[in-house]
Motif scaffolding. Structure first.
Motif, PDB file in Angstrom:
ATOM      1  N   GLY A 133       0.815  -1.212   0.000  1.00  0.00           N
ATOM      2  CA  GLY A 133       0.000   0.000   0.000  1.00  0.00           C
ATOM      3  C   GLY A 133       0.847   1.261   0.000  1.00  0.00           C
ATOM      4  N   ARG A 134       1.869   1.268   0.871  1.00  0.00           N
ATOM      5  CA  ARG A 134       2.772   2.427   0.926  1.00  0.00           C
ATOM      6  C   ARG A 134       3.482   2.624  -0.408  1.00  0.00           C
ATOM      7  NH1 ARG A 134       8.331   1.416   3.671  1.00  0.00           N
ATOM      8  NH2 ARG A 134       8.498   0.387   1.636  1.00  0.00           N
ATOM      9  N   ASN A 135       4.033   1.547  -0.951  1.00  0.00           N
ATOM     10  CA  ASN A 135       4.800   1.659  -2.192  1.00  0.00           C
ATOM     11  C   ASN A 135       3.931   2.081  -3.368  1.00  0.00           C
ATOM     12  OD1 ASN A 135       7.036   0.923  -0.757  1.00  0.00           O
ATOM     13  ND2 ASN A 135       7.143  -1.170  -1.539  1.00  0.00           N
ATOM     14  N   SER A 136       2.686   1.590  -3.405  1.00  0.00           N
ATOM     15  CA  SER A 136       1.767   2.016  -4.464  1.00  0.00           C
ATOM     16  C   SER A 136       1.515   3.515  -4.387  1.00  0.00           C
ATOM     17  CB  SER A 136       0.445   1.250  -4.359  1.00  0.00           C
ATOM     18  OG  SER A 136       0.633  -0.130  -4.543  1.00  0.00           O
ATOM     19  N   GLY A 137       1.321   4.020  -3.156  1.00  0.00           N
ATOM     20  CA  GLY A 137       1.084   5.451  -2.978  1.00  0.00           C
ATOM     21  C   GLY A 137       2.288   6.291  -3.326  1.00  0.00           C
ATOM     22  N   VAL A 138       3.491   5.834  -2.929  1.00  0.00           N
ATOM     23  CA  VAL A 138       4.716   6.576  -3.235  1.00  0.00           C
ATOM     24  C   VAL A 138       4.930   6.632  -4.747  1.00  0.00           C
ATOM     25  CG1 VAL A 138       7.239   6.505  -3.066  1.00  0.00           C
ATOM     26  CG2 VAL A 138       5.847   6.121  -1.027  1.00  0.00           C
ATOM     27  N   PHE A 139       4.790   5.488  -5.405  1.00  0.00           N
ATOM     28  CA  PHE A 139       4.963   5.471  -6.867  1.00  0.00           C
ATOM     29  C   PHE A 139       3.948   6.375  -7.538  1.00  0.00           C
ATOM     30  CE2 PHE A 139       3.430   3.848 -10.931  1.00  0.00           C
ATOM     31  CZ  PHE A 139       4.589   3.969 -11.693  1.00  0.00           C
ATOM     32  N   TRP A 140       2.690   6.288  -7.112  1.00  0.00           N
ATOM     33  CA  TRP A 140       1.645   7.063  -7.774  1.00  0.00           C
ATOM     34  C   TRP A 140       1.861   8.568  -7.595  1.00  0.00           C
ATOM     35  CZ3 TRP A 140      -1.292   5.286 -11.406  1.00  0.00           C
ATOM     36  CH2 TRP A 140      -2.355   6.056 -11.864  1.00  0.00           C
ATOM     37  N   ALA A 141       2.267   8.972  -6.393  1.00  0.00           N
ATOM     38  CA  ALA A 141       2.510  10.398  -6.151  1.00  0.00           C
ATOM     39  C   ALA A 141       3.659  10.913  -7.017  1.00  0.00           C
ATOM     40  CB  ALA A 141       2.810  10.629  -4.669  1.00  0.00           C
ATOM     41  N   ILE A 301      -1.440  13.796  -6.739  1.00  0.00           N
ATOM     42  CA  ILE A 301      -0.350  13.757  -5.761  1.00  0.00           C
ATOM     43  C   ILE A 301      -0.890  13.740  -4.339  1.00  0.00           C
ATOM     44  CG2 ILE A 301       1.612  15.067  -4.843  1.00  0.00           C
ATOM     45  CD1 ILE A 301       1.960  16.097  -7.789  1.00  0.00           C
ATOM     46  N   VAL A 302      -1.887  14.575  -4.070  1.00  0.00           N
ATOM     47  CA  VAL A 302      -2.486  14.598  -2.733  1.00  0.00           C
ATOM     48  C   VAL A 302      -3.034  13.219  -2.384  1.00  0.00           C
ATOM     49  CG1 VAL A 302      -4.425  15.485  -1.378  1.00  0.00           C
ATOM     50  CG2 VAL A 302      -2.988  17.053  -2.684  1.00  0.00           C
ATOM     51  N   GLY A 303      -3.743  12.603  -3.324  1.00  0.00           N
ATOM     52  CA  GLY A 303      -4.297  11.280  -3.075  1.00  0.00           C
ATOM     53  C   GLY A 303      -3.225  10.231  -2.882  1.00  0.00           C
ATOM     54  N   GLY A 304      -2.248  10.177  -3.784  1.00  0.00           N
ATOM     55  CA  GLY A 304      -1.193   9.174  -3.690  1.00  0.00           C
ATOM     56  C   GLY A 304      -0.367   9.319  -2.431  1.00  0.00           C
ATOM     57  N   ALA A 305      -0.003  10.553  -2.091  1.00  0.00           N
ATOM     58  CA  ALA A 305       0.812  10.776  -0.896  1.00  0.00           C
ATOM     59  C   ALA A 305       0.030  10.453   0.371  1.00  0.00           C
ATOM     60  CB  ALA A 305       1.296  12.224  -0.869  1.00  0.00           C
ATOM     61  N   ALA A 306      -1.229  10.851   0.411  1.00  0.00           N
ATOM     62  CA  ALA A 306      -2.041  10.609   1.610  1.00  0.00           C
ATOM     63  C   ALA A 306      -2.229   9.118   1.840  1.00  0.00           C
ATOM     64  CB  ALA A 306      -3.398  11.292   1.466  1.00  0.00           C
ATOM     65  N   PHE A 307      -2.524   8.367   0.782  1.00  0.00           N
ATOM     66  CA  PHE A 307      -2.761   6.938   0.958  1.00  0.00           C
ATOM     67  C   PHE A 307      -1.471   6.203   1.281  1.00  0.00           C
ATOM     68  CE2 PHE A 307      -6.182   7.972  -2.306  1.00  0.00           C
ATOM     69  CZ  PHE A 307      -7.057   8.391  -1.316  1.00  0.00           C
ATOM     70  N   GLY A 308      -0.352   6.722   0.787  1.00  0.00           N
ATOM     71  CA  GLY A 308       0.929   6.121   1.132  1.00  0.00           C
ATOM     72  C   GLY A 308       1.267   6.317   2.603  1.00  0.00           C
ATOM     73  N   MET A 309       1.049   7.543   3.105  1.00  0.00           N
ATOM     74  CA  MET A 309       1.385   7.845   4.499  1.00  0.00           C
ATOM     75  C   MET A 309       0.399   7.225   5.480  1.00  0.00           C
ATOM     76  SD  MET A 309       2.740  11.791   4.387  1.00  0.00           S
ATOM     77  CE  MET A 309       1.263  12.447   3.596  1.00  0.00           C
ATOM     78  N   LEU A 310      -0.871   7.064   5.058  1.00  0.00           N
ATOM     79  CA  LEU A 310      -1.894   6.521   5.945  1.00  0.00           C
ATOM     80  C   LEU A 310      -2.117   5.035   5.705  1.00  0.00           C
ATOM     81  CD1 LEU A 310      -4.514   9.430   5.712  1.00  0.00           C
ATOM     82  CD2 LEU A 310      -2.819   9.024   7.507  1.00  0.00           C
ATOM     83  N   SER A 378      -6.721   9.038  -8.487  1.00  0.00           N
ATOM     84  CA  SER A 378      -5.724   8.523  -7.555  1.00  0.00           C
ATOM     85  C   SER A 378      -6.343   7.501  -6.603  1.00  0.00           C
ATOM     86  CB  SER A 378      -5.111   9.679  -6.763  1.00  0.00           C
ATOM     87  OG  SER A 378      -4.164   9.213  -5.848  1.00  0.00           O
ATOM     88  N   CYS A 379      -7.549   7.773  -6.107  1.00  0.00           N
ATOM     89  CA  CYS A 379      -8.224   6.834  -5.207  1.00  0.00           C
ATOM     90  C   CYS A 379      -8.394   5.474  -5.866  1.00  0.00           C
ATOM     91  CB  CYS A 379      -9.589   7.387  -4.804  1.00  0.00           C
ATOM     92  SG  CYS A 379      -9.550   8.839  -3.726  1.00  0.00           S
ATOM     93  N   PHE A 380      -8.885   5.476  -7.075  1.00  0.00           N
ATOM     94  CA  PHE A 380      -9.134   4.201  -7.763  1.00  0.00           C
ATOM     95  C   PHE A 380      -7.836   3.480  -8.101  1.00  0.00           C
ATOM     96  CE2 PHE A 380     -13.417   5.796  -8.389  1.00  0.00           C
ATOM     97  CZ  PHE A 380     -14.173   4.634  -8.362  1.00  0.00           C
ATOM     98  N   ASN A 381      -6.886   4.191  -8.672  1.00  0.00           N
ATOM     99  CA  ASN A 381      -5.688   3.520  -9.174  1.00  0.00           C
ATOM    100  C   ASN A 381      -4.769   3.020  -8.066  1.00  0.00           C
ATOM    101  OD1 ASN A 381      -5.192   3.455 -12.273  1.00  0.00           O
ATOM    102  ND2 ASN A 381      -6.241   5.395 -11.904  1.00  0.00           N
ATOM    103  N   THR A 382      -4.603   3.787  -6.997  1.00  0.00           N
ATOM    104  CA  THR A 382      -3.747   3.300  -5.911  1.00  0.00           C
ATOM    105  C   THR A 382      -4.331   2.044  -5.279  1.00  0.00           C
ATOM    106  OG1 THR A 382      -4.824   4.819  -4.349  1.00  0.00           O
ATOM    107  CG2 THR A 382      -2.749   5.555  -5.351  1.00  0.00           C
ATOM    108  N   GLN A 383      -5.638   1.992  -5.157  1.00  0.00           N
ATOM    109  CA  GLN A 383      -6.252   0.815  -4.543  1.00  0.00           C
ATOM    110  C   GLN A 383      -6.241  -0.383  -5.486  1.00  0.00           C
ATOM    111  OE1 GLN A 383      -6.709   1.284  -1.212  1.00  0.00           O
ATOM    112  NE2 GLN A 383      -5.832   3.211  -1.963  1.00  0.00           N
ATOM    113  N   LEU A 384      -6.364  -0.141  -6.782  1.00  0.00           N
ATOM    114  CA  LEU A 384      -6.244  -1.240  -7.745  1.00  0.00           C
ATOM    115  C   LEU A 384      -4.820  -1.787  -7.781  1.00  0.00           C
ATOM    116  CD1 LEU A 384      -8.480   0.058 -10.670  1.00  0.00           C
ATOM    117  CD2 LEU A 384      -8.810  -2.072  -9.398  1.00  0.00           C
ATOM    118  N   SER A 386      -2.752  -1.697  -5.349  1.00  0.00           N
ATOM    119  CA  SER A 386      -2.541  -2.369  -4.073  1.00  0.00           C
ATOM    120  C   SER A 386      -3.180  -3.751  -4.058  1.00  0.00           C
ATOM    121  CB  SER A 386      -3.104  -1.506  -2.935  1.00  0.00           C
ATOM    122  OG  SER A 386      -3.003  -2.176  -1.696  1.00  0.00           O
ATOM    123  N   ILE A 387      -4.448  -3.848  -4.469  1.00  0.00           N
ATOM    124  CA  ILE A 387      -5.135  -5.125  -4.378  1.00  0.00           C
ATOM    125  C   ILE A 387      -4.593  -6.138  -5.382  1.00  0.00           C
ATOM    126  CG2 ILE A 387      -7.046  -4.592  -5.963  1.00  0.00           C
ATOM    127  CD1 ILE A 387      -8.911  -6.040  -3.993  1.00  0.00           C
TER     128      ILE A 387
END
Length: 456
Positions: A133-141, A301-310, A378-384, A386-387
């Protein structure tokens, strides 16, 4: 630096490399229809929407073969040569011809399939169930920072220009080509994870996860694998990609993946054209294309960074709340676009729209919609990411190939109908598909959690 630090560094280098390439390519896609409208040429007759339809059509057809290429060439060479095809496509705009434009569109479709399959494999190889999850968010951001830099350049270069001259076009596209080439060489800085070098210690006996994808790093002896062995790996990768289609998990995810393809088309190609064509936004509407792209990038970026940190917090709640947040962001954006942008904006000539919007067009509302489009994407792609990286970690290359196959074939279809469908029908398609895709994602998430493969 420890093994986990090296893996995180690999993700950062991967993200920066993609950031350079897509600073060029996403900026190109955002402005190309507007640039084509400004051509004063009797030898160039092409459509940016048609070009993108070709790219994503070839992309979809090539995805099932991409794991075979990756199995033979390895991730470094695969991403490098694929990046070169992106650079060639961007360079065509310096001295454009219809035949070279469409030929480059087909070639970049092939390159895209290999590039994104390699990206998914590298992401999975450098992640585990706790870090995916973290790595997906970092890459996406990092990837979506590309929307900031290229579009900022467009905003500054074209501010106050009602028409794009040949000199303006050549300056922009030469710069973008050089930036794309720089990104290609960064991929050689990615190092093989220690677990892969030490004989794939995390792999259970009899499994064949991702070892075949790194022949250049882990070949047998000085001469490397034999040609017959590479051919066997390539054939096996193709068969695995075909089998991946009929898995229950991928079937459930297919609608949400399809939605990301359609909305990708809208935010990356159609909406910028709509903003630039809206007469009510003032004489600087052309430069607003760049500013709109920046706002999309900020949302990504806001979405990717937030999901990576959280990541730990989202692990307790699951992925479904993030997907629902993305759907709400998109629905709000679609409503505001519907009332703020004229219905003929996607099809308007260079002179601008002829129809009136429901309200007086507002620059602030248009840019807010750009941000919401980016946040929802960002919400959709980071979660896809990740899963899929979690469920199919032991077979990541075929899984990401199928992901990109579905996404790109829907993007190709959406770019095709963008040539003739007015704005309201394009928005209605996304509303319906977004709802269905969110439901199917939640079903896939429940299945993954029930099977103990939540991956977070």
């Amino acid at each position: 630096m420890g093994p986990e630090g090296k893996k995180l560094m690999n993700i950062i280098v991967l993200g920066v490399g993609f950031m350079f390439i897509f600073t060029a390519f996403q900026t190109c896609g955002n402005i190309e229809q507007t640039v084509i409208k400004s051509f004063n040429s009797t030898t160039f007759h092409a459509s940016g929407y048609t070009s993108m339809a070709i790219i994503y059509g070839v992309f979809s057809a090539s995805n099932l073969l991409a794991p075979s290429v990756l199995a033979v060439a390895g991730p470094h060479l695969s991403m490098f040569f694929s990046g070169l095809l992106y650079s060639a496509y961007i360079g065509v705009f310096v001295y454009p011809y219809t035949w070279s434009f469409y030929a480059a569109s087909a070639l970049v479709g092939v390159g895209a399939a290999v590039l994104w399959t390699a990206q998914g494999s590298v992401l999975a190889l450098n992640s585990d169930r706790l870090t995916i999850g973290r790595n997906s968010g970092v890459f996406w951001a990092l990837l979506q920072c590309s929307l900031l830099f290229g579009n900022a350049f467009i905003f500054l270069a074209w501010r106050g220009h009602e028409r794009i001259s040949d000199k303006d076009r050549q300056t922009v596209f030469i710069s973008l080509t050089v930036i794309s080439l720089a990104g290609c060489f960064l991929f050689f800085l990615i190092r093989t994870p220690d677990a892969e070098v030490s004989g794939h210690a995390e792999v259970a006996p009899g499994e064949r996860p991702n070892a075949p994808l790194l022949p250049s790093d882990s070949g047998d002896g000085a001469s490397g694998p034999s040609s017959s062995h590479l051919c066997s790996q390539a054939a096996d990768a193709f068969v695995q990609a075909c089998k991946m289609f009929v898995t229950k998990e991928m079937s459930l995810l297919s609608l949400s993946i399809a939605y990301t393809g359609v909305e990708l088309t809208f935010y990356s190609g159609v909406y910028g054209t709509c903003v630039g064509a809206t007469s009510g936004l003032g004489p600087d509407a052309k430069s607003l294309i760049g500013l709109s792209g920046i706002c999309v990038g900020l949302g990504e970026i806001v979405g990717g960074a937030a999901f990576g940190m959280l990541n730990k917090c989202s692990g307790r709640l699951g992925r479904n709340p993030v997907v629902l947040l993305g759907l709400l962001a998109h629905y709000l954006a679609f409503y505001l676009i519907f009332i703020n942008i004229a219905d003929d904006a996607p099809l308007a000539p260079e002179e601008g729209t002829q129809l009136a919007a429901f309200i007086r067009p507002s620059v602030g509302v248009a840019l807010l919609c750009s941000f919401l489009l980016g946040l929802g994407d960002s919400c959709f792609n980071t979660q896809l990411l990740s899963i899929i990286g979690s469920i199919f970690r032991d077979n990541s290359a075929p899984a990401f190939a199928v992901f990109k196959f579905i996404q790109s074939i829907l993007a190709a279809l959406a770019f095709f109908y963008s040539n003739f469908l007015p704005l309201r029908w394009q928005l209605l398609i996304m509303v319906a598909l977004g709802f269905a895709g969110s439901l199917s994602f939640m079903a896939a998430e429940r299945r993954a959690q029930a099977g103990g493969r939540d991956g977070i």
